[in-house]
Design an enzyme around this catalytic site. Structure first.
Site, PDB file in Angstrom:
ATOM      1  N   ASP A  22      26.355  22.685  46.949  1.00 18.31           N
ATOM      2  CA  ASP A  22      27.777  20.871  47.258  1.00 18.31           C
ATOM      3  C   ASP A  22      27.430  20.879  46.085  1.00 18.31           C
ATOM      4  O   ASP A  22      26.472  19.877  45.994  1.00 18.31           O
ATOM      5  CB  ASP A  22      28.010  20.394  48.252  1.00 18.31           C
ATOM      6  CG  ASP A  22      29.572  19.601  48.348  1.00 18.31           C
ATOM      7  OD1 ASP A  22      30.128  20.613  47.414  1.00 18.31           O
ATOM      8  OD2 ASP A  22      29.864  18.823  49.325  1.00 18.31           O
ATOM      9  N   HIS A  39      30.011  24.928  38.520  1.00 23.01           N
ATOM     10  CA  HIS A  39      29.406  26.147  39.342  1.00 23.01           C
ATOM     11  C   HIS A  39      27.889  27.454  38.126  1.00 23.01           C
ATOM     12  O   HIS A  39      26.949  27.668  38.510  1.00 23.01           O
ATOM     13  CB  HIS A  39      30.575  26.857  39.189  1.00 23.01           C
ATOM     14  CG  HIS A  39      31.210  25.972  40.023  1.00 23.01           C
ATOM     15  ND1 HIS A  39      31.220  26.212  41.640  1.00 23.01           N
ATOM     16  CD2 HIS A  39      32.984  25.942  41.055  1.00 23.01           C
ATOM     17  CE1 HIS A  39      32.310  25.161  42.178  1.00 23.01           C
ATOM     18  NE2 HIS A  39      32.895  25.510  41.184  1.00 23.01           N
ATOM     19  N   LEU A 133      11.574  36.870  49.597  1.00 21.43           N
ATOM     20  CA  LEU A 133      12.188  36.105  50.273  1.00 21.43           C
ATOM     21  C   LEU A 133      13.429  37.368  50.626  1.00 21.43           C
ATOM     22  O   LEU A 133      14.009  38.268  49.588  1.00 21.43           O
ATOM     23  CB  LEU A 133      12.480  35.204  49.233  1.00 21.43           C
ATOM     24  CG  LEU A 133      13.620  34.327  49.783  1.00 21.43           C
ATOM     25  CD1 LEU A 133      13.592  33.216  50.984  1.00 21.43           C
ATOM     26  CD2 LEU A 133      14.603  34.366  48.447  1.00 21.43           C
TER      27      LEU A 133
END
Ligand code: IPE
Ligand code: IPE
Ligand code: MG
Length: 242
Positions: A22, A39, A133
């Protein structure tokens, strides 16, 4: 230069870290830039943090990229985020040979544009065999929507007679969520100083530890990740016992 990485207890590394990324909008606002560039900067941070978590040996990283509520934003902002996502998926495909991480998407896909759904299918098939991952990207994801869809699957089995209501277990509910194939997060990090869940994983966080970091997501660094892991490791997790 010393790094907080050296302070991490590798025997006690969280298997699953979840991040509410955020603060992109505020990061852009501070620089008098359009939100879209916030963004974009956030997407770059995601690449850095994914690499750092992979190198460290974290097995699962779930990142909240777009919530079921984020459709309320302007068409321009939603389109900007979706275009960044297209770009992110294309770049992974282009360098797939060199990639080590596995990517999958959690959330409700049917509302996403058809081309994005196709790209997701492609990336999930390409990355299925990767050794590193597991990056789970939460897209059009809502914790309540996840539970609702899970309950409908279970109810379907009751309707067709293959399950009795009294045989429903907690494990069965977990398995019918989008995250059904991996463990609950030990650690949830939210950046930007906000201290709320905003409809992220609701069932899965029953015993997660929370770290609220005041940094805006585009400013979040590897060192911040190491610091937040250390902070988590100094907590006393009691799970209701003593
Ligand atoms: C998080 O950053 C990214 C998404 C929700 C898509 P925000 O866009 O919420 O940034 P702030 O909270 O307005 O700063
Ligand atoms: C949560 O952030 C969703 C994502 C990070 C994708 P928001 O910025 O949408 O949450 P609120 O509106 O502050 O609760
Ligand atoms: Mg926000």
């Amino acid at each position: 230069m010393s790094s907080l990485k050296d302070e991490i207890d590798m025997q006690n590394l969280p298997v699953h870290i979840a991040i509410i990324m955020d603060g992109n909008g505020r990061w852009a606002k501070k620089r008098f830039l359009p939100r879209k560039l916030g963004h974009k900067a956030g997407a770059d941070t995601l690449e850095d943090i994914t690499k750092a978590a992979d190198k460290l040996g974290v097995k699962h990283l779930t990142v909240y990229a777009f919530s079921t509520e984020n459709w309320k934003r302007s068409d321009e902002e939603v389109k900007g985020i979706m275009d960044l996502l297209r770009n992110y998926l294309d770049r992974y495909v282009a360098k797939a040979d060199k990639e080590d991480i596995k990517i999958d998407i959690i959330g409700e896909r049917s509302r996403l544009d058809q081309d994005i759904q196709e790209k997701i299918k492609l990336i999930e098939s390409i990355s299925a065999e990767k050794p590193g991952l597991n990056l789970h990207i939460a897209l059009n994801y809502g914790g309540r929507d996840d539970l609702l869809r899970g309950f409908k699957k279970i109810a379907g089995r009751i309707e067709d007679g293959s399950l009795r209501a009294e045989d429903i277990t907690e494990e069965m509910i977990s398995e019918n969520l989008d995250t059904g194939f991996y463990p609950d997060p030990e650690l949830v990090i939210r950046t930007s100083g906000e201290e709320r869940i905003s409809n992220f994983m609701l069932w899965q966080i029953a015993y997660s530890e929370f770290v609220f970091n005041s940094k805006l997501w585009p400013d979040y660094t590897e060192e911040d990740l190491y610091g937040d892991i250390c902070y988590y490791q100094n907590r006393d997790r009691r799970f209701g016992g003593r």
